[in-house]
Design a protein around this motif. Structure first.
Motif, PDB file in Angstrom:
ATOM      1  N   LYS A 114       0.798  -1.282  -0.042  1.00  0.00           N
ATOM      2  CA  LYS A 114      -0.030   0.001   0.047  1.00  0.00           C
ATOM      3  C   LYS A 114       0.755   1.208  -0.117  1.00  0.00           C
ATOM      4  O   LYS A 114       1.952   1.265   0.576  1.00  0.00           O
ATOM      5  CB  LYS A 114      -0.870  -0.021   1.230  1.00  0.00           C
ATOM      6  N   ILE A 115       0.469   2.283  -0.624  1.00  0.00           N
ATOM      7  CA  ILE A 115       1.045   3.609  -0.876  1.00  0.00           C
ATOM      8  C   ILE A 115       0.312   4.751   0.175  1.00  0.00           C
ATOM      9  O   ILE A 115      -1.069   4.663   0.093  1.00  0.00           O
ATOM     10  CB  ILE A 115       1.019   4.143  -2.058  1.00  0.00           C
ATOM     11  N   CYS A 116       0.913   5.408   1.149  1.00  0.00           N
ATOM     12  CA  CYS A 116       0.535   6.221   1.979  1.00  0.00           C
ATOM     13  C   CYS A 116       0.465   7.609   1.268  1.00  0.00           C
ATOM     14  O   CYS A 116       1.654   8.246   0.880  1.00  0.00           O
ATOM     15  CB  CYS A 116       1.138   6.485   3.175  1.00  0.00           C
ATOM     16  N   ILE A 117      -0.836   8.122   1.232  1.00  0.00           N
ATOM     17  CA  ILE A 117      -0.948   9.530   0.414  1.00  0.00           C
ATOM     18  C   ILE A 117      -1.304  10.560   1.659  1.00  0.00           C
ATOM     19  O   ILE A 117      -2.317  10.409   2.441  1.00  0.00           O
ATOM     20  CB  ILE A 117      -2.102   9.397  -0.551  1.00  0.00           C
ATOM     21  N   VAL A 118      -0.733  11.425   1.815  1.00  0.00           N
ATOM     22  CA  VAL A 118      -0.774  12.614   2.607  1.00  0.00           C
ATOM     23  C   VAL A 118      -1.460  13.848   2.115  1.00  0.00           C
ATOM     24  O   VAL A 118      -0.986  14.169   1.062  1.00  0.00           O
ATOM     25  CB  VAL A 118       0.641  12.793   3.466  1.00  0.00           C
ATOM     26  N   ALA A 119      -2.483  14.056   2.743  1.00  0.00           N
ATOM     27  CA  ALA A 119      -3.187  15.296   2.328  1.00  0.00           C
ATOM     28  C   ALA A 119      -3.192  16.273   3.432  1.00  0.00           C
ATOM     29  O   ALA A 119      -3.465  15.988   4.376  1.00  0.00           O
ATOM     30  CB  ALA A 119      -4.611  14.919   1.737  1.00  0.00           C
ATOM     31  N   ALA A 120      -3.124  17.622   3.049  1.00  0.00           N
ATOM     32  CA  ALA A 120      -3.409  18.491   4.061  1.00  0.00           C
ATOM     33  C   ALA A 120      -3.982  19.910   3.289  1.00  0.00           C
ATOM     34  O   ALA A 120      -3.714  20.054   2.253  1.00  0.00           O
ATOM     35  CB  ALA A 120      -2.095  19.113   4.772  1.00  0.00           C
ATOM     36  N   ILE A 121      -4.905  20.674   3.872  1.00  0.00           N
ATOM     37  CA  ILE A 121      -5.393  21.941   3.439  1.00  0.00           C
ATOM     38  C   ILE A 121      -5.663  22.989   4.541  1.00  0.00           C
ATOM     39  O   ILE A 121      -5.957  22.561   5.382  1.00  0.00           O
ATOM     40  CB  ILE A 121      -6.711  21.815   2.606  1.00  0.00           C
ATOM     41  N   ASP A 122      -5.197  23.993   4.163  1.00  0.00           N
ATOM     42  CA  ASP A 122      -5.186  25.264   5.121  1.00  0.00           C
ATOM     43  C   ASP A 122      -6.511  25.918   5.001  1.00  0.00           C
ATOM     44  O   ASP A 122      -7.271  25.890   4.007  1.00  0.00           O
ATOM     45  CB  ASP A 122      -4.000  26.112   5.108  1.00  0.00           C
ATOM     46  N   GLU A 123      -6.662  27.040   6.008  1.00  0.00           N
ATOM     47  CA  GLU A 123      -7.954  27.777   5.806  1.00  0.00           C
ATOM     48  C   GLU A 123      -7.861  28.717   4.799  1.00  0.00           C
ATOM     49  O   GLU A 123      -9.010  29.416   4.348  1.00  0.00           O
ATOM     50  CB  GLU A 123      -8.127  28.880   7.025  1.00  0.00           C
TER      51      GLU A 123
END
Length: 220
Positions: A114-123
């Motif tokens: 499995k591949i770990c996908i990191v996601a983030a989004i700011d205000e």
């Protein structure tokens, strides 16, 4: 028009055709549909697609998140589509159920297939969407993207040990959503970042699978 140092460098394709192609990419056209829209060959459209994605990745490398930032990870299977058998990093997996043998083991949980996908989004709607690595989310996977988080960041996340370690090691403020809950004590959620993960899964499904070596381009 000055094109030196841009994705149009050495391109014989007109700017109008490029504009048509980019519009098609934004609307999720397949390569076959792009050939109709641009009147170019499928090979040319494929090369244009990845030239465009490479240019976008340079922009993504300069993204810095600040303020309230939702952070979470998801997983997808390794896809070796287009890879020659002799270049495979592992033996081909077989469909169906198999008994465990010295050469084949059933791996519980999130394995290294499995591949770990990191996601983030700011205000401010700035986004980070990265292939973190193989296997389960870890502090090491998250910390490789430290440069994309400003010092004043508040991380909104679940109570994942790896995320909380990332937060504490870097001195960020934290707003934790308790296990089994959907909202933090301060009323925050990770709905926006979950939406990103859902869009990525839809993209992979629509493309009938995306080769892992090209996945970062599609995420960008």
């Amino acid at each position: 028009m000055a094109t030196t140092g841009t994705m149009f460098t050495h391109s014989r394709t007109s700017f109008n055709t490029w504009s048509t192609f980019i519009a098609g990419e934004l609307n999720g056209l397949t390569l076959e549909q792009q050939t109709v829209a641009t009147e170019l060959s499928i090979v040319t459209c494929f090369n244009m697609r990845h030239k465009l994605y490479k240019a976008i990745s340079k922009v993504q490398e300069n993204v810095v998140l600040s303020g309230d930032v939702e952070l979470d990870s998801s997983y997808t299977s390794i896809n070796l589509k287009g890879t020659e058998p002799e270049n495979m990093p592992r033996m081909s997996k077989h469909r169906g159920k198999h008994k465990s043998t010295p050469y084949f083991h059933h791996l519980k949980g999130t394995s290294h297939h499995k591949i770990c996908i990191v996601a983030a989004i700011d205000e401010h709607d700035n986004m980070l969407f990265k292939i973190g690595g193989l296997g389960r989310e870890s502090f090491q996977i998250l910390n490789q993207y430290r440069k994309h988080f400003s010092d004043s960041t508040k991380i909104i996340s679940d109570d994942s040990h790896s995320i909380q370690t990332f937060v504490s090691e870097n001195g960020f403020e934290s707003d934790v959503i308790p296990s089994g809950a959907y909202v933090s004590p301060n009323g925050n959620t990770v709905s926006s970042v979950n939406e990103l993960h859902a869009e990525a899964k839809n993209l992979i499904r629509q493309k009938h699978g995306v080769s892992t070596r090209h996945l970062q381009g599609y995420l960008d």
